[in-house]
Design a protein around this motif. Structure first.
Motif, PDB file in Angstrom:
ATOM      1  N   THR A  27       0.838  -1.435  -0.104  1.00 56.39           N
ATOM      2  CA  THR A  27      -0.067   0.011   0.028  1.00 56.39           C
ATOM      3  C   THR A  27       0.797   1.229  -0.160  1.00 56.39           C
ATOM      4  O   THR A  27       0.414   2.066  -0.579  1.00 56.39           O
ATOM      5  N   LEU A  28       1.967   1.175   0.795  1.00 54.69           N
ATOM      6  CA  LEU A  28       2.794   2.281   0.759  1.00 54.69           C
ATOM      7  C   LEU A  28       3.566   2.667  -0.614  1.00 54.69           C
ATOM      8  O   LEU A  28       3.804   3.837  -0.993  1.00 54.69           O
ATOM      9  N   GLU A  29       3.869   1.594  -1.325  1.00 51.27           N
ATOM     10  CA  GLU A  29       4.222   1.653  -2.578  1.00 51.27           C
ATOM     11  C   GLU A  29       3.397   2.566  -3.475  1.00 51.27           C
ATOM     12  O   GLU A  29       3.693   3.275  -4.208  1.00 51.27           O
ATOM     13  N   GLU A  30       1.933   1.974  -3.355  1.00 49.88           N
ATOM     14  CA  GLU A  30       1.016   2.753  -4.083  1.00 49.88           C
ATOM     15  C   GLU A  30       1.018   4.431  -3.543  1.00 49.88           C
ATOM     16  O   GLU A  30       0.895   5.058  -4.547  1.00 49.88           O
ATOM     17  N   CYS A  31       1.060   4.570  -2.432  1.00 54.97           N
ATOM     18  CA  CYS A  31       1.187   5.843  -1.886  1.00 54.97           C
ATOM     19  C   CYS A  31       2.275   6.635  -2.533  1.00 54.97           C
ATOM     20  O   CYS A  31       2.103   8.032  -2.357  1.00 54.97           O
ATOM     21  N   SER A  32       3.321   5.982  -2.878  1.00 54.64           N
ATOM     22  CA  SER A  32       4.726   6.724  -3.262  1.00 54.64           C
ATOM     23  C   SER A  32       4.372   7.776  -4.379  1.00 54.64           C
ATOM     24  O   SER A  32       5.037   8.682  -4.573  1.00 54.64           O
ATOM     25  N   GLU A  33       3.456   7.442  -5.339  1.00 55.04           N
ATOM     26  CA  GLU A  33       3.021   8.499  -6.500  1.00 55.04           C
ATOM     27  C   GLU A  33       2.684   9.884  -5.588  1.00 55.04           C
ATOM     28  O   GLU A  33       2.920  10.759  -6.232  1.00 55.04           O
ATOM     29  N   LEU A  34       2.332   9.760  -4.606  1.00 55.46           N
ATOM     30  CA  LEU A  34       1.463  10.987  -3.914  1.00 55.46           C
ATOM     31  C   LEU A  34       2.826  11.719  -3.186  1.00 55.46           C
ATOM     32  O   LEU A  34       2.835  13.063  -2.959  1.00 55.46           O
ATOM     33  N   ALA A  35       3.721  11.093  -2.906  1.00 56.64           N
ATOM     34  CA  ALA A  35       4.796  11.566  -2.065  1.00 56.64           C
ATOM     35  C   ALA A  35       6.182  11.110  -2.716  1.00 56.64           C
ATOM     36  O   ALA A  35       6.873  10.385  -1.903  1.00 56.64           O
ATOM     37  N   PRO A  36       6.660  11.480  -3.972  1.00 53.68           N
ATOM     38  CA  PRO A  36       7.696  10.872  -4.610  1.00 53.68           C
ATOM     39  C   PRO A  36       9.121  11.115  -3.964  1.00 53.68           C
ATOM     40  O   PRO A  36      10.011  10.594  -4.104  1.00 53.68           O
ATOM     41  N   LEU A  37       9.103  12.167  -3.248  1.00 54.72           N
ATOM     42  CA  LEU A  37      10.361  12.662  -2.784  1.00 54.72           C
ATOM     43  C   LEU A  37      10.443  11.899  -1.260  1.00 54.72           C
ATOM     44  O   LEU A  37      11.651  11.766  -0.725  1.00 54.72           O
ATOM     45  N   HIS A  38       9.263  11.657  -0.660  1.00 58.46           N
ATOM     46  CA  HIS A  38       9.497  10.889   0.843  1.00 58.46           C
ATOM     47  C   HIS A  38       9.319   9.597   0.812  1.00 58.46           C
ATOM     48  O   HIS A  38       9.831   9.061   1.800  1.00 58.46           O
ATOM     49  N   ASN A  39       8.130   9.098   0.316  1.00 65.09           N
ATOM     50  CA  ASN A  39       7.961   7.749   0.615  1.00 65.09           C
ATOM     51  C   ASN A  39       8.824   6.743   0.181  1.00 65.09           C
ATOM     52  O   ASN A  39       9.121   5.667   1.001  1.00 65.09           O
ATOM     53  N   PRO A  40       9.466   6.773  -1.067  1.00 65.55           N
ATOM     54  CA  PRO A  40      10.480   5.886  -1.286  1.00 65.55           C
ATOM     55  C   PRO A  40      11.666   5.998  -0.323  1.00 65.55           C
ATOM     56  O   PRO A  40      11.979   4.435  -0.058  1.00 65.55           O
TER      57      PRO A  40
END
Ligand code: ADP
Length: 398
Positions: free
Chosen positions: A112-125
């Motif tokens: 799910t976090l991977e999916e959210c990465s699009e929303l926070a490309p600088l932070h979630n990865p």
């Protein structure tokens, strides 16, 4: 029970090792320049001299390994073996709409976090990299994810929907999420204790004013609005972020300055705000000093910042039908009496009366209004790491 709290940025990693039996910080530090040359780790253990470890780190895994080695080091360590770390709490920036509270990290959460990465490309990865590195270095140690966005998931739809075609919300989840949730939640709970009333009876505006800055309207313990939005760019003028602007300016600048989307993002996130207006610095201390020395643009940058915070306080008082308290926290909110004074100036009509003597304080929990002030203004040092560690313990014990 010792908990390691990690906050992984794109090229940095902040950590704290906390003994949750007494909430004492055993060690803390910062790994910088991950993936870049001249890597270094600043490591500090309670009662010992601070050390700097100069070592290159290609990945977050390298950084975590160095941190663990430092934590168990005979000379500058804090624990005897890494087995003493019973859980790891990760700060995660974006939880999208899926995460409304902290969670134990498992494969499903990671997906799910991977999916959210699009929303926070600088932070979630980088957050995910930190999680995966821990899985390898500390296998079998439970991990908890604590999200910056979770606390604001209580906002009503009328607060979080943008007036764009509704399909864009459905297709891409474009909406207000809000950030700094862990901090807003921590300080609002402390504020209720200071006021000696249940949170459920209070209407509070919390001002997290650091390099990144946001306000939250917290009614009866629930966030009902916050100034950051789809990304942390919305709202207040910040160190280098522009905050609220007329959206039409973006396409205008792109055309005039021949900027692509990356260039525009860079301009609004890195070159604007206090830095962009003053031309001096993104650090409020430098800008305050320059303004004191007569630099007009530095003064303008500060005035604009104060004005914006004040406007949001007024707006939030309106949507909550009045306020009981305003809380100031984070680097600037905790350390700049000038900021608290300037923001509260003229808010007497709301029932705020700043006590100029009490307000001279820095970094210490204090009510800075007069005894007869109807609305209390409270300085509360934030502690996001402790909040993460508390959530981690609560979930791991379950
Ligand atoms: P972040 O976590 O977003 O990097 P912090 O909460 O650590 O930010 O706040 C950092 C900012 O706080 C600095 O950029 C600085 O502008 C401001 N700050 C810290 N100490 C002071 C001070 N004594 N006076 C004025 N501003 C300060």
């Amino acid at each position: 029970m010792k908990v390691l709290v990690l906050n992984c940025g794109s090229s940095s990693l902040k950590y704290q090792l906390i003994n949750m039996d007494n909430e004492e910080i055993l060690a803390k530090g910062l790994a910088e320049r991950i993936g870049i040359e001249n890597g270094l780790v600043k490591h500090e253990v309670a009662g010992k001299q601070k050390v700097i470890i100069n070592e290159n780190m290609d990945t977050h895994k390298d950084a975590i390994r160095i941190v663990i080695n430092a934590l168990v080091d005979v000379k500058h360590g804090a624990i005897k073996s890494m087995d003493e770390i019973v859980a790891v709490g990760h700060r995660i920036v974006h939880g999208g709409e899926k995460f409304t509270s902290s969670v134990i990290i498992d494969d499903e959460v990671k997906a799910t976090l991977e999916e959210c990465s699009e929303l926070a490309p600088l932070h979630n990865p980088p957050n995910l990299m930190g999680i995966e590195a821990c899985e390898e270095i500390l296998p079998n140690v439970p991990m908890v994810g604590v999200f910056d966005t979770a606390f604001h998931q209580t906002m009503p739809k009328s607060a979080y929907i943008y007036a764009l075609p509704y399909e864009l919300y459905e297709k891409y989840k474009i909406r207000k999420y809000g950030f700094h949730g862990t901090s807003h939640k921590y300080v609002v709970n402390k504020a209720a204790t200071v006021l000696g009333k249940p949170l459920e009876d209070l209407k509070i505006v919390t001002c997290h004013l650091g390099n990144g800055a946001s306000l939250a309207a917290i009614k009866h313990g629930k966030s009902i609005d916050t100034s950051m939005g789809f990304t942390p760019l919305e709202g207040l003028t910040m160190g280098t972020r522009c905050g609220d602007i007329d959206p039409a300016i973006t396409t205008f600048i792109m055309e005039k300055e021949s900027l692509d989307t990356t260039g525009l993002n860079n301009l609004m996130n890195k070159k604007s705000g206090i830095l962009g207006i003053s031309g001096v610095s993104n650090d409020f201390r430098d800008v305050e000093e320059a303004a004191d020395n007569g630099n007009e643009r530095a003064q303008l940058a500060l005035d604009l910042f104060y004005n914006r915070v004040k406007k949001y306080i007024g707006a939030y008082a309106a949507i909550m039908g009045g306020i009981d308290a305003v809380v100031f926290t984070a680097g600037l909110g905790e350390n700049s009496p000038e900021t608290r004074e300037a923001v509260c100036e003229g808010l007497e009509f709301l029932g705020i009366k700043i006590d100029n003597v009490k307000n001279k304080v820095r970094g210490k929990q204090t009510v800075v209004t007069t005894d007869d002030s109807k609305v209390k203004v409270i300085l509360i040092p934030t502690n996001e790491e402790l909040m993460i560690a508390r959530d981690t313990v609560a979930l791991v014990k379950k």
